[in-house]
Enzyme design. Structure first.
Site, PDB file in Angstrom:
ATOM      1  N   GLU A   1     -14.925  36.511  81.018  1.00  0.00           N
ATOM      2  CA  GLU A   1     -16.835  36.071  80.263  1.00  0.00           C
ATOM      3  C   GLU A   1     -16.737  37.885  79.991  1.00  0.00           C
ATOM      4  OE1 GLU A   1     -19.814  35.589  79.046  1.00  0.00           O
ATOM      5  OE2 GLU A   1     -18.448  33.508  79.066  1.00  0.00           O
TER       6      GLU A   1
ATOM      7  N   ASP B   1     -18.576  30.056  70.347  1.00  0.00           N
ATOM      8  CA  ASP B   1     -20.097  30.260  69.645  1.00  0.00           C
ATOM      9  C   ASP B   1     -19.437  29.864  67.940  1.00  0.00           C
ATOM     10  OD1 ASP B   1     -21.606  31.755  68.197  1.00  0.00           O
ATOM     11  OD2 ASP B   1     -22.002  32.836  69.789  1.00  0.00           O
TER      12      ASP B   1
ATOM     13  N   LYS C   1     -23.847  30.988  60.319  1.00  0.00           N
ATOM     14  CA  LYS C   1     -24.382  30.864  58.706  1.00  0.00           C
ATOM     15  C   LYS C   1     -22.531  31.571  58.096  1.00  0.00           C
ATOM     16  CE  LYS C   1     -28.501  33.581  60.142  1.00  0.00           C
ATOM     17  NZ  LYS C   1     -29.003  34.902  60.078  1.00  0.00           N
TER      18      LYS C   1
ATOM     19  N   PHE D   1     -23.727  22.503  79.315  1.00  0.00           N
ATOM     20  CA  PHE D   1     -23.405  22.999  77.763  1.00  0.00           C
ATOM     21  C   PHE D   1     -23.047  21.689  76.459  1.00  0.00           C
ATOM     22  CE2 PHE D   1     -21.528  24.469  73.761  1.00  0.00           C
ATOM     23  CZ  PHE D   1     -22.678  25.220  73.598  1.00  0.00           C
TER      24      PHE D   1
END
Length: 288
Positions: free
Chosen positions: A121, A170, A174, A269
């Site tokens: 991380e 992630d 885009k 999440f």
């Protein structure tokens, strides 16, 4: 004079014509790292700072090139001897790429004392929260590394890992940022080399376009076998942020995916993704 200064001082006339031609054709990213994250500085609150101060020495690996760097120390040999020295045993090692707040990896660590775990991380608050969760339980089979994950896998010796987990990376929605997605052919090759035969790379995403990306990278990856048992329908063309709603109208095809991995706890999440109506895509690729 630094290398950068020396290069900057070169005029076009000083560069051979053939080399200049090649240079003009190179991508603007040639020679640069394409990272799967953006480094953010975030101040730790008092609770997380106390956890860092109390537990970093126990859990945080000192394998960085220098203080403040996410680069792996040059010459690091991540092999069975390193694992034995670091964890104090020969148990199989599982690495989670992007452990976030540590909910999943700490739950797995507590449930599987017969396994070793390494959480990767880059963000300070996530590392600190993982330290807090692990430290409060006194867990001994976890270590944390705050490094750029692809660099660590390049340092891994063949067969040193039992599993690799990449849950909800992630999505870089885009289109122009899809190259930053962590699942890439080069990383797949490095992970395959690091995995023992029969080891697995488990991946999960709640983004349909990322699921297509995973299939494109992994279904034909050398040395991996997709061992899923579910058939899912996905668009065969990519969409990005702003035109994702057009995906339903695109041509679709069937792909093979996995049942939900029961070793993954339902994190906050994932709960948010389900609440938003997103479908979870699970993948299991076995080192063949």
């Amino acid at each position: 004079m630094t290398i950068e200064e020396s290069t900057a001082d070169q005029t076009p006339a000083a560069v051979p014509a053939a080399e200049a031609s090649v240079t003009q054709e190179r991508s603007p990213l040639y020679g640069r790292k394409v990272l799967s994250f953006v480094r953010r500085s975030a101040r730790l609150d008092d609770r997380l700072q106390r956890a860092w101060d109390a537990y970093a020495e126990q859990y945080l690996l000192d394998i960085n090139a220098r203080e403040g760097s996410l680069d792996v120390r040059e010459g690091l040999r991540f092999d069975a001897a390193f694992v034995r020295k670091t964890w104090g045993n020969d148990h199989p090692l599982i690495v989670e790429i992007g452990s976030g707040q540590g909910e999943n990896v700490v739950a797995a660590v507590a449930a599987r004392p017969d396994m070793n775990f390494l959480a990767l991380e880059v963000y300070d608050p996530g590392v600190a929260h993982t330290l807090l969760l692990a430290g409060k339980q006194g867990l001994e089979n976890l270590r944390i590394a705050q490094v750029n994950a692809p660099e660590l896998f390049k340092a891994c010796e063949p067969g040193v890992l039992a599993e690799v987990w990449t849950f909800f990376p992630d999505p870089w929605p885009k289109m122009k940022h899809h190259k930053r997605r962590i699942v890439q052919p080069e990383l797949a090759g490095d992970i395959r080399r690091a995995l023992a035969d029969g080891g697995v790379w488990r991946i999960a995403t709640d983004i349909e376009d990322y699921a297509l990306h995973v299939h494109e990278v992994m279904d034909g990856a050398a040395g991996f076998e997709n061992v899923g048992t579910l058939t899912v329908s996905l668009p065969t063309e990519h969409v990005g942020k702003g035109n994702a709603d057009t995906a339903a109208d695109l041509p679709h095809a069937d792909f093979t995916e996995s049942e939900r991995f029961d070793g993954r706890v339902l994190t906050n999440f994932e709960k948010k993704g389900l609440a938003a109506g997103r479908v979870i895509h699970d993948f299991t690729y076995r080192a063949a």
